[in-house]
Design a protein around this motif. Structure first.
Motif, short mmCIF file in Angstrom:
data_model
loop_
_atom_site.label_atom_id
_atom_site.label_comp_id
_atom_site.label_asym_id
_atom_site.label_seq_id
_atom_site.Cartn_x
_atom_site.Cartn_y
_atom_site.Cartn_z
N GLY A 127 33.85 54.28 33.88
CA GLY A 127 32.82 54.44 34.62
C GLY A 127 31.59 53.63 34.21
N ARG A 128 30.50 53.56 34.92
CA ARG A 128 29.09 52.83 34.57
C ARG A 128 28.57 53.56 33.23
NH1 ARG A 128 26.13 51.49 40.41
NH2 ARG A 128 27.28 49.75 40.86
N ARG A 173 35.69 47.78 32.32
CA ARG A 173 35.79 47.95 33.86
C ARG A 173 37.29 48.03 34.32
NH1 ARG A 173 31.26 43.46 35.33
NH2 ARG A 173 29.51 44.75 34.82
N ILE A 213 27.87 51.77 29.98
CA ILE A 213 26.45 51.42 29.40
C ILE A 213 26.20 52.11 27.87
CG2 ILE A 213 24.02 52.09 29.92
CD1 ILE A 213 24.58 51.75 32.73
N TYR A 232 21.57 46.01 34.33
CA TYR A 232 22.74 46.23 34.69
C TYR A 232 23.07 45.99 35.98
CZ TYR A 232 27.48 48.58 34.80
OH TYR A 232 28.76 48.69 35.10
N LEU A 233 22.27 46.57 37.13
CA LEU A 233 22.51 46.06 38.47
C LEU A 233 21.97 44.78 39.00
CD1 LEU A 233 21.31 49.65 39.85
CD2 LEU A 233 23.52 48.97 39.36
N ARG A 252 26.55 41.99 30.35
CA ARG A 252 27.33 42.77 31.43
C ARG A 252 28.59 41.67 31.73
NH1 ARG A 252 23.67 42.18 36.77
NH2 ARG A 252 23.23 39.77 36.67
#
Length: 364
Positions: A267-268, A262, A272, A184-185, A253
């Motif tokens: 939120g993240r 988004r 997820i 994800y990051l 993503r």
């Protein structure tokens, strides 16, 4: 209005679970695997009741005694015949023959060795066993110390089967967390995590097992060693799942539904776990279900090599360690029965894993 929406969501949820169950039932091998696994886990959970005797109850005068056949008659009911033994003066090999003059009465729900149901409730009732607890009763034969192999097989299943579930749960959490963060990051975080995963995966599995197991203090008790082996298997087993999860996150993503979430202010964590993870739930289920037999094989391999659990702990790997002697196996082939149990359980779990993978995507 809110109650109506909640009712609609419940109906949709129930319909989805019904579709998953319907899809699972179409997988014949998965149903066979489930039918095999459920009784095995039930017997393992209540092993003290199903085992004819305790794991350490030994008849030292009957090492490697052969299996006894269960007989039924109107005079004695259930019974088995005893043994007569002779010893070769040159090879010192002990030979057993059935002695029909020695009748050992067998009963159901008999009193015997004490145990605790689910580790809490004390009891001494056994499903089947000799009416006199001191009589030998070996439906699957005896080991080198004259202990009932059937009892040890049932009691060992509790450790071997549970270590797979506990180990997979721990590796699942590590794999999902680390793989999700990496995918994800992305960027430097992804590069750092992938280099660590590559380093762990580059180490040969068996030497790594040996090194980590050898680092365990020999003074640790069976329970402590059990949890240590679980941690070792979890530390090794999370890398494959993390790689799979990372690849899925990288591909998802940039999908439209993620971008829409988004823009909607999700939120993240919500993106997820509420959007990305459910989209590849079938892959996660398949990976986790396939990891359980690998954990069982890992514990069995370690214990077989003498690097895992040690006596007085009882597991299928510990039982197979007694089958390393070729001479013992030649004279007592029933010592390989735990190996057959491992094969049956691993095959059944693989079948169930295939069925769960297909059922998790019922609209496919």
């Amino acid at each position: 209005m809110l109650q109506q929406n909640a009712a609609q969501q419940t109906t949709v949820s129930q319909t989805q679970w019904r579709l998953m169950w319907r899809q699972f039932r179409r997988h014949k091998l998965a149903l066979i695997g489930l039918v095999v696994l459920v009784p095995i886990y039930f017997v393992a959970a209540f092993g003290g009741f199903f085992a004819p005797s305790g794991s350490d109850t030994a008849h030292t005068s009957l090492p490697y005694a052969p299996p006894q056949r269960l007989n039924v008659s109107t005079e004695h009911g259930l019974f088995v015949y005893g043994f007569s033994s002779t010893r070769n003066d040159e090879t010192f090999e002990q030979t057993f023959t059935v002695d029909k003059s020695k009748i050992i009465d067998v009963g159901l729900f008999v009193h015997g060795d004490e145990y605790k149901i689910l580790g809490v409730i004390p009891s001494d009732i056994h499903l089947i066993g000799p009416t006199r607890a001191t009589d030998p009763f070996f439906l699957l034969g005896a080991d080198q110390s004259g202990r009932d192999l059937l009892s040890r097989l049932i009691l060992g299943a509790r450790v071997s089967l549970s270590i797979g579930l506990v180990g997979v749960f721990a590796s699942f959490l590590l794999g999902m967390l680390i793989g999700g963060i990496s995918g994800y990051l992305g960027g430097r975080v992804d590069n750092a995590i992938q280099r660590v995963i590559e380093f762990i995966m580059s180490i040969p599995t068996l030497p790594l097992w040996m090194a980590l197991s050898a680092a365990l203090p020999g003074s640790w008790g069976p329970l402590t060693r059990y949890f240590a082996i679980t941690v070792i298997l979890s530390l090794i087993g999370w890398t494959g799942l993390a790689r799979d999860v990372r690849g899925r996150f990288l591909s998802l993503r940039e999908e439209d539904f993620v971008m829409a979430a988004r823009l909607d202010g999700v939120g993240r964590g919500g993106i997820i776990f509420g959007h990305m993870v459910p989209s590849f739930a079938s892959h996660i289920i398949a990976s986790v279900s396939m990891a359980v037999p690998r954990m069982i094989l890992g514990e069995t391999s370690l214990s077989f090599l003498g690097l895992g659990l040690q006596p007085p702990a009882v597991s299928w790997g510990v039982l197979l360690e007694g089958a390393q002697n070729i001479r013992a196996v030649a004279t007592a082939p029933w010592l390989l029965t735990p190996g057959l149990a491992v094969v049956v359980v691993v095959l059944a779990m693989n079948f169930v894993g295939d069925g769960l993978r297909d059922a998790a995507d019922p609209y496919k």
